[in-house]
Design a protein around this motif. Sequence first.
Motif, short mmCIF file in Angstrom:
data_model
loop_
_atom_site.label_atom_id
_atom_site.label_comp_id
_atom_site.label_asym_id
_atom_site.label_seq_id
_atom_site.Cartn_x
_atom_site.Cartn_y
_atom_site.Cartn_z
N ALA A 698 5.12 -3.75 7.01
CA ALA A 698 5.53 -3.18 5.73
C ALA A 698 4.95 -3.94 4.55
CB ALA A 698 7.06 -3.17 5.63
N VAL A 699 4.86 -5.26 4.67
CA VAL A 699 4.34 -6.06 3.57
C VAL A 699 2.87 -5.75 3.34
CG1 VAL A 699 3.94 -8.40 2.71
CG2 VAL A 699 6.03 -7.88 3.99
N GLY A 700 2.10 -5.60 4.44
CA GLY A 700 0.68 -5.27 4.31
C GLY A 700 0.48 -3.90 3.67
N ARG A 701 1.30 -2.93 4.08
CA ARG A 701 1.19 -1.59 3.50
C ARG A 701 1.53 -1.60 2.00
NH1 ARG A 701 3.59 -0.30 8.50
NH2 ARG A 701 5.67 -0.14 7.53
N GLN A 702 2.55 -2.38 1.65
CA GLN A 702 2.93 -2.48 0.23
C GLN A 702 1.79 -3.06 -0.59
OE1 GLN A 702 5.61 -1.47 -1.21
NE2 GLN A 702 5.81 -2.59 -3.15
N ALA A 703 1.12 -4.09 -0.06
CA ALA A 703 -0.01 -4.70 -0.77
C ALA A 703 -1.17 -3.73 -0.87
CB ALA A 703 -0.42 -5.98 -0.06
N ALA A 704 -1.41 -2.94 0.19
CA ALA A 704 -2.51 -1.97 0.19
C ALA A 704 -2.29 -0.91 -0.89
CB ALA A 704 -2.65 -1.33 1.57
N LEU A 705 -1.03 -0.43 -1.01
CA LEU A 705 -0.73 0.57 -2.03
C LEU A 705 -0.96 0.02 -3.44
CD1 LEU A 705 2.56 2.17 -0.60
CD2 LEU A 705 0.33 3.28 -0.86
N LEU A 706 -0.52 -1.20 -3.65
CA LEU A 706 -0.70 -1.82 -4.96
C LEU A 706 -2.17 -2.06 -5.26
CD1 LEU A 706 0.80 -2.96 -7.41
CD2 LEU A 706 0.92 -5.16 -6.26
N LEU A 707 -2.93 -2.47 -4.23
CA LEU A 707 -4.36 -2.70 -4.40
C LEU A 707 -5.08 -1.40 -4.74
CD1 LEU A 707 -6.70 -4.73 -4.20
CD2 LEU A 707 -6.87 -4.16 -1.76
N ARG A 708 -4.71 -0.31 -4.05
CA ARG A 708 -5.33 0.98 -4.32
C ARG A 708 -5.03 1.42 -5.77
NH1 ARG A 708 -2.78 3.98 -0.78
NH2 ARG A 708 -4.08 3.18 0.91
N GLY A 709 -3.83 1.21 -6.21
CA GLY A 709 -3.47 1.57 -7.57
C GLY A 709 -4.27 0.79 -8.59
N ARG A 710 -4.50 -0.49 -8.33
CA ARG A 710 -5.29 -1.32 -9.26
C ARG A 710 -6.74 -0.83 -9.31
NH1 ARG A 710 -3.92 -7.35 -10.78
NH2 ARG A 710 -1.80 -6.98 -11.47
N GLN A 711 -7.28 -0.48 -8.14
CA GLN A 711 -8.67 -0.01 -8.09
C GLN A 711 -8.83 1.31 -8.82
OE1 GLN A 711 -9.24 -0.01 -3.85
NE2 GLN A 711 -9.96 -2.15 -3.79
N GLU A 712 -7.82 2.21 -8.69
CA GLU A 712 -7.88 3.49 -9.39
C GLU A 712 -7.79 3.28 -10.90
OE1 GLU A 712 -4.73 5.75 -7.76
OE2 GLU A 712 -5.78 6.23 -5.88
#
Length: 715
Positions: A698-712
């Motif tokens: 869950a922690v990795g998925r949360q970080a991935a979502l936040l990373l994707r949002g920053r890139q967008e």
Amino acid sequence: MSDRTRNAGTQETASSPLLVKLIRDLNVARRNMRTYPQGHQVIDVSLATALKSYASLLGELDEVVLLVAGSTLMLGDQPVDRSNPVMRDFARVLHEREIGALVFHRGLTREELRRFIIILGSTREKIYRAGGIRAVWEKSGITSFGIREIRYDLLSVTEEPLLKSGEAGSAGDLWERFALALKNGMAGGGALAEGALDPELVAEALNLSGQDGLLTPGGFAPLLLDALVQGETASPQARELTNQRFAGFVSKLNPAMRQQFLGAAWASKAIAAPDLASIVSQVPAQVVMETLEEIGPNQEGIPQVVLQLLRQFSGALSSDELQAEGADLQTRVRTILREHASEEFIPKSYQQKLHRMMEPDQVPLLGSEGVQDLLETIDQSSIEKKTGDMLLLFLKSVEGEVEELTGYERSLYDIGIYFLRTGAYTEFLNILREVNGGGVPLPVKEQVLELFACEEFINEVLDGLQTWGKPRFNEIAEVILTVGAPFTDGLLDRLAESESMSLRRFIMDRLAEIGTPAAPAIIKRLSDRRWYFLRNLIQLIRRLELYETVDKLRMLAHHSDRRVSSEAFRALLEFGEAGAEEALVRDLESPDRQTRLAALEVAGMARSPRGLGALHAMLATSGFSKNELQVKGLAVQALGEIGDPASLPVLEKLLYCVSLLHLTGLTRLKLDTVSTLWRYPSEASLPLLRKVASKRGAVGRQAALLLRGRQEDAS
């Protein structure tokens, strides 16, 4: 008198707000009965409203006694809202009809109220002809109201200042000699008591006696000449007082006698030209207009010099300044608001349609659509809107007497109250915008806005927050912003009492918009005992940056309720109060758990290395019990608010910690930690986000979502 009577000397005096509301509603009913035809629904509504206010005032009491002292209403020995123009106007109406006191009894009926309003709308002359106010009252059959009349016939003195010795001849000034000569020349002594020299009373007695009461064939001229030769030349001060008295006398004469007196005054030369000009200049514009209307085309009976004076001092006959439409507007407004001829007013559009209906070839063509179109012109809202438009145009284009303009302003205010009570905020805002920036003269604008700052108006607007709800929030916000500071106390009262979070947020925003003028009232209430109200007040202090409250904030920082003390401490930190951050660090390092928790709520404002170090130390401990997880969670949130990249290595260690005994709580803490990474500078937090996003769970998925949002966001 009953123990349940509200009167002077008792402790159960009626509350002014209830009495003020009743007088306001009676005044509205009086205006509506003047303005609208008999049986109109507007009259019924206003009478029902006044009856409800009457019942609220009486409550369980048997009677309430309201005294009339000139232009002041008295409840017991206390004046009722003396600064309120509506109260003063109502008092004058009662006084002019010789009503010295009103006694309110329980059980008032609609018919009794209607008859009472009719009496208030009757002229003083009509009441005199009917035998006086006592006779009129007895004929009306009103029992729930009682009156005590003023006996003018017993008065034998004048309220005018006495002349100093030597300012006039021993026989009195010109006015006194004229009044006595007039009294002696009236048939049977007339209705004027011996020694009664008050100008208004003399004029009223003369009006009642009629033209036949003057025995002298020449009318006023011989009396003036006789008065002139009996006395000596008066000083300038005495002449000024004499002119004031003659002006009061002229103002109260009926138009026909007024015309004769002015002609006689000039022809006899008893009153010098400068003094006659002074007298005419002190006569109200409305009286001057009535005189000119009475003269009309028959100008042979009055000298041209007097005509010139009347035209010169009439504020409503400057034809060079008024266009034809403006003059027509003036006539219509004067008709609708004139006390004795309101029934003459018919809206122009309504009148045109009535004329079309009377044409034989048009009757079959009217149809249902025509009827509906006609009905729209007599709808209450339509009439109020049109009347408001006319009043605004009149206030913009005409400069009248102060008292006259005050009447128009109050009528405009009443229309505004009607729009608020019916939820027609768009119509009211149109009035407010026109007054505030639509070409209304500054003195008139200030007086109208002063009316819109009274307690009744403010309560009416703020009651709309509950009555109409969120759909009207934007309109109400514009009203509050336009009027400004007078709303402060009312908003603070609602803020302290409201249970709705959205409503409290709305009120806070309005107070913040009022800004610095609201500061004194906010500071004054910092002694309130309600924690939730204090917290909101401190938040307002922070938004308005009221640095002068630092001493009070220091005291509130030690408040017994932690929510108040934390908010006060936050304000001190924002204001850069010396020693505030040092005290915060001490509390963060305190061994007492409650002290540390209280400090953690505001630790996000810490900026010193020592404060940052204290937060890092909390995360570096190895324990993950329930209490320790609570402390670490608050520390993570505080570090996120600070956003210092120096905290990222500490957070990384926390994200890689393992605890099989506290797996669920630690996972939740890690998820919260990842969620705070967006608050740090991107160039510093992105490497950590990528590293954590590569992990499973869950922690990795949360970080991935936040990373994707920053890139967008970056793209």
